[in-house]
Design a protein around this motif. Structure first.
Motif, PDB file in Angstrom:
ATOM      1  N   GLU A  62      29.722  53.140  41.672  1.00  0.00           N
ATOM      2  CA  GLU A  62      28.811  52.013  41.918  1.00  0.00           C
ATOM      3  C   GLU A  62      28.827  51.057  40.726  1.00  0.00           C
ATOM      4  O   GLU A  62      28.808  51.492  39.569  1.00  0.00           O
ATOM      5  CB  GLU A  62      27.381  52.536  42.135  1.00  0.00           C
ATOM      6  CG  GLU A  62      26.409  51.405  42.482  1.00  0.00           C
ATOM      7  CD  GLU A  62      24.976  51.890  42.661  1.00  0.00           C
ATOM      8  OE1 GLU A  62      24.759  53.115  42.693  1.00  0.00           O
ATOM      9  OE2 GLU A  62      24.082  51.041  42.749  1.00  0.00           O
ATOM     10  N   GLY A  63      28.878  49.777  41.009  1.00  0.00           N
ATOM     11  CA  GLY A  63      28.884  48.785  39.937  1.00  0.00           C
ATOM     12  C   GLY A  63      30.287  48.448  39.472  1.00  0.00           C
ATOM     13  O   GLY A  63      30.511  47.438  38.806  1.00  0.00           O
ATOM     14  N   VAL A  64      31.260  49.322  39.812  1.00  0.00           N
ATOM     15  CA  VAL A  64      32.659  49.050  39.469  1.00  0.00           C
ATOM     16  C   VAL A  64      33.440  48.739  40.747  1.00  0.00           C
ATOM     17  O   VAL A  64      34.093  47.707  40.859  1.00  0.00           O
ATOM     18  CB  VAL A  64      33.304  50.247  38.728  1.00  0.00           C
ATOM     19  CG1 VAL A  64      34.774  49.973  38.420  1.00  0.00           C
ATOM     20  CG2 VAL A  64      32.532  50.557  37.450  1.00  0.00           C
ATOM     21  N   TRP A 343      43.579  43.162  40.715  1.00  0.00           N
ATOM     22  CA  TRP A 343      42.308  43.654  40.254  1.00  0.00           C
ATOM     23  C   TRP A 343      42.533  44.837  39.317  1.00  0.00           C
ATOM     24  O   TRP A 343      43.260  45.755  39.638  1.00  0.00           O
ATOM     25  CB  TRP A 343      41.538  44.076  41.498  1.00  0.00           C
ATOM     26  CG  TRP A 343      40.243  44.706  41.253  1.00  0.00           C
ATOM     27  CD1 TRP A 343      39.061  44.086  41.020  1.00  0.00           C
ATOM     28  CD2 TRP A 343      39.974  46.096  41.241  1.00  0.00           C
ATOM     29  NE1 TRP A 343      38.083  45.001  40.863  1.00  0.00           N
ATOM     30  CE2 TRP A 343      38.608  46.241  40.992  1.00  0.00           C
ATOM     31  CE3 TRP A 343      40.754  47.235  41.413  1.00  0.00           C
ATOM     32  CZ2 TRP A 343      37.999  47.480  40.897  1.00  0.00           C
ATOM     33  CZ3 TRP A 343      40.143  48.467  41.324  1.00  0.00           C
ATOM     34  CH2 TRP A 343      38.794  48.575  41.075  1.00  0.00           C
ATOM     35  N   ASN A 344      41.942  44.783  38.154  1.00  0.00           N
ATOM     36  CA  ASN A 344      42.146  45.845  37.176  1.00  0.00           C
ATOM     37  C   ASN A 344      40.821  46.526  36.876  1.00  0.00           C
ATOM     38  O   ASN A 344      39.931  45.957  36.252  1.00  0.00           O
ATOM     39  CB  ASN A 344      42.748  45.267  35.892  1.00  0.00           C
ATOM     40  CG  ASN A 344      43.119  46.369  34.914  1.00  0.00           C
ATOM     41  OD1 ASN A 344      42.520  47.442  34.903  1.00  0.00           O
ATOM     42  ND2 ASN A 344      44.099  46.098  34.093  1.00  0.00           N
ATOM     43  N   ALA A 345      40.711  47.766  37.316  1.00  0.00           N
ATOM     44  CA  ALA A 345      39.440  48.488  37.216  1.00  0.00           C
ATOM     45  C   ALA A 345      39.049  48.771  35.770  1.00  0.00           C
ATOM     46  O   ALA A 345      37.922  49.157  35.506  1.00  0.00           O
ATOM     47  CB  ALA A 345      39.523  49.792  37.996  1.00  0.00           C
ATOM     48  N   LEU A 346      39.975  48.610  34.846  1.00  0.00           N
ATOM     49  CA  LEU A 346      39.652  48.967  33.465  1.00  0.00           C
ATOM     50  C   LEU A 346      39.343  47.760  32.582  1.00  0.00           C
ATOM     51  O   LEU A 346      38.896  47.920  31.458  1.00  0.00           O
ATOM     52  CB  LEU A 346      40.791  49.767  32.843  1.00  0.00           C
ATOM     53  CG  LEU A 346      40.917  51.182  33.414  1.00  0.00           C
ATOM     54  CD1 LEU A 346      42.218  51.793  32.988  1.00  0.00           C
ATOM     55  CD2 LEU A 346      39.750  52.043  32.983  1.00  0.00           C
ATOM     56  N   SER A 347      39.572  46.550  33.069  1.00  0.00           N
ATOM     57  CA  SER A 347      39.235  45.389  32.247  1.00  0.00           C
ATOM     58  C   SER A 347      37.729  45.199  32.279  1.00  0.00           C
ATOM     59  O   SER A 347      37.054  45.592  33.219  1.00  0.00           O
ATOM     60  CB  SER A 347      39.949  44.148  32.784  1.00  0.00           C
ATOM     61  OG  SER A 347      39.534  43.889  34.097  1.00  0.00           O
TER      62      SER A 347
ATOM     63  N   THR B 137      39.596  55.284  36.223  1.00  0.00           N
ATOM     64  CA  THR B 137      38.857  54.039  36.397  1.00  0.00           C
ATOM     65  C   THR B 137      37.724  53.968  35.378  1.00  0.00           C
ATOM     66  O   THR B 137      37.590  54.852  34.540  1.00  0.00           O
ATOM     67  CB  THR B 137      38.354  53.934  37.859  1.00  0.00           C
ATOM     68  OG1 THR B 137      37.744  52.676  38.045  1.00  0.00           O
ATOM     69  CG2 THR B 137      37.379  55.036  38.191  1.00  0.00           C
ATOM     70  N   SER B 138      36.960  52.897  35.425  1.00  0.00           N
ATOM     71  CA  SER B 138      35.855  52.783  34.478  1.00  0.00           C
ATOM     72  C   SER B 138      34.546  53.161  35.164  1.00  0.00           C
ATOM     73  O   SER B 138      34.425  53.092  36.379  1.00  0.00           O
ATOM     74  CB  SER B 138      35.784  51.368  33.916  1.00  0.00           C
ATOM     75  OG  SER B 138      35.575  50.443  34.945  1.00  0.00           O
TER      76      SER B 138
END
Lengths: 348, 348
Positions: A62-64, A343-347, B137-138
């Motif tokens: 959630e939030g990501v 889309w980059n989940a870690l940026s 992931t983050s």
């Protein structure tokens, strides 16, 4: 938007961990012959006989990965399953089972979890997969969903990312970019809602885009159609992270180059209109939007006649020798190097 | 305790999602013949031929399942794998593959994730399982670990929870309660550390308990030993949630009663000493402590001679008809109804 404030809420800690699992999973029926034992033991038991087994897993935070301000829980449950199944179909396989693990903070009621599981259950039914296990626990913050999907295929059917050869045609299913623009519309409405909660948005003109974002479907039909057409793709990948990024993956693993034609990219008219409304370049979004859950694959030139005119497929380019590189050929006929801006989940 | 403050830290967003996965997983080798394709495609591909496949999954949340104040990341990685494999062994199966998904907030550096993966890698090597996929992931807060384990067994070897019959003997591997008391020691030291960070604890006398908490091992050997002894258990379960709770599960699913003898519970001398030091009843902790990752199973009376005297096993009771209920027979020879007071991840 998440919950009906008037309905009665049950605190999940009243049920305990085992009671909760039992309560939430009691309606999951077993329909696949390969499922020998589902929920209720230390592990599920499967039997794929002489077929091969494929496995894929995703973790959603959630939030990501999702925002409950505009994502109803039932939709979230549905989408979480779809996201995983898409990876199984991208192997040219049949999805057969999933495990579902959920962690939630104490702000979620039993009814909220039931809505989530209703979506999971609906997706499982829709796609013919059995829910065979999982874990339900508490989190310190927000909701976390982890799903692992299993599938089966004959050895000769399984399609990897690394089989593309020069002169193969590059094909994509469905259309591109709609899910991303659906998200832009929802983000804008969220801001409007924060300013004026009584504002009733008219989202009709965005219905296709919003559906692509909130209730995407995985292309279960594509492996079936390809089989019926007697086409074995030379490589295949799902484009959830954006077309550009996935083309680069496919070419890197196949050690080939590629030319993609801007004018060939399949775009829905609603998508084009809304890109104009938001003053965004439709090609950029189509290439980098992500979350489309369509399949990208390569076929031999000889197979072209078999899928020509099929509304499910668009040939968007062709594979080239590695030294030619990976390019977008624009409408103005200039070649631009293709770069991943997915889309980059870690940026941050 | 988590990080060496002097070493150089790399922000994980510098690598991007795909770079990070590649970096962390490049050392995972494939060793099982059933693993046809591991990390690097939409899904892994497995082939279990004529055997059956077992699948288990767990979700671990920082602050709920682990506390990084006393859990080094390498140990956490190791333990996360062990927890899952324990469920596979509890099916009397051989663990063969795992998928590993991790979400981390930006307070974790690349070096921290490398330490976590070093533990995962060590466990995978130790237990002979292949890491075949995952997701990185983050998170908005803390660390989340989701692991799914797969295993294989002959159809006739697989042992469910529901096969216990009256007069079967109830057997447990290893000893009980040590992991829980290890946690108590660590919690106490954490409080001491918070008051005086310069205090150097002497934990030697607690070494076994702390190891059971921080670096538990799963009983890979038990299915092998049982096979060598020519014993097929009638039911089996892992006791990670506490002996009482798991006895109740096993009896409920088998629709039987059971008598457990207090004097038979296998306790380590260090465990008994530390229970006294903490003024805790050792039987209560042995029954309800949890996290022991031992196996509980039932065997036919006829098989007793085969495992008599084997140091891996203790017969702690026997199965009874359902109407007899589920009881602990105390040292004073009184019968107390057994209740689950195991660790409940959903209580607040």
């Amino acid at each position: 938007m998440i919950e009906d404030k008037m309905s009665q809420k049950t605190n999940i800690s009243q049920l305990g961990e085992f009671g909760l699992i039992e309560h939430l999973t009691k309606h999951f029926n077993i329909t696949n012959a390969s499922t020998l034992k589902g929920i209720g033991d230390d592990a599920a038991v499967l039997d794929f006989g002489s077929k091969q087994t494929v496995v894929s897993t995703d973790l959603l935070i959630e939030g990501v990965h999702f925002d409950l301000a505009y994502m109803p829980l039932k939709h979230l449950g549905y989408k979480s399953v779809v996201v995983n199944l898409s990876d199984i179909y991208a192997m040219n396989a049949k999805a057969t089972q999933i495990t579902v693990s959920i962690a939630v903070s104490n702000r979620f009621s039993l009814e909220a979890l039931e809505a989530l599981y209703a979506g999971i259950s609906l997706a499982a039914k829709q796609y013919g997969v059995d829910v065979i296990g999982g874990d339900t626990t508490s989190s310190q913050k927000g909701m976390i969903i982890s799903i692992t999907a299993l599938g089966e295929a004959e050895e000769k059917e399984i399609t990897y990312r690394n089989g593309a050869k020069p002169n193969d045609l590059l094909v994509v299913s469905g259309d591109l970019g709609a899910a991303y623009m659906g998200l832009q519309v929802l983000e804008r409405e969220k801001q409007v809602f924060l300013v004026n909660p009584n504002n009733q948005p008219d989202l009709d003109v965005y219905s296709y885009l919003i559906e692509r974002q909130l209730k995407p479907e995985a292309r279960k039909d594509i492996p079936e159609i390809l089989k019926a057409l007697n086409i074995k793709p030379s490589s295949m990948i799902d484009i959830s992270d954006g077309l550009s990024s996935e083309i680069l993956h496919l070419c890197k693993q196949s050690q080939v180059g590629c030319n993609v034609y801007e004018e060939k990219l399949p775009l829905d008219p609603q998508f084009i209109n809304v890109c104009e409304e938001f003053n965004l370049d439709s090609t950029t979004i189509a290439l980098n939007g992500g979350e489309d859950y369509e399949l990208l694959f390569t076929i031999k030139m000889d197979d072209y006649d078999k899928l020509k005119g099929n509304p499910n497929f668009t040939v968007i380019g062709h594979i080239a020798p590695p030294e030619e590189g990976i390019h977008l050929v624009t409408r103005a006929n200039t070649k631009i190097e293709l770069k991943a801006r997915g889309w980059n989940a870690l940026s941050e």
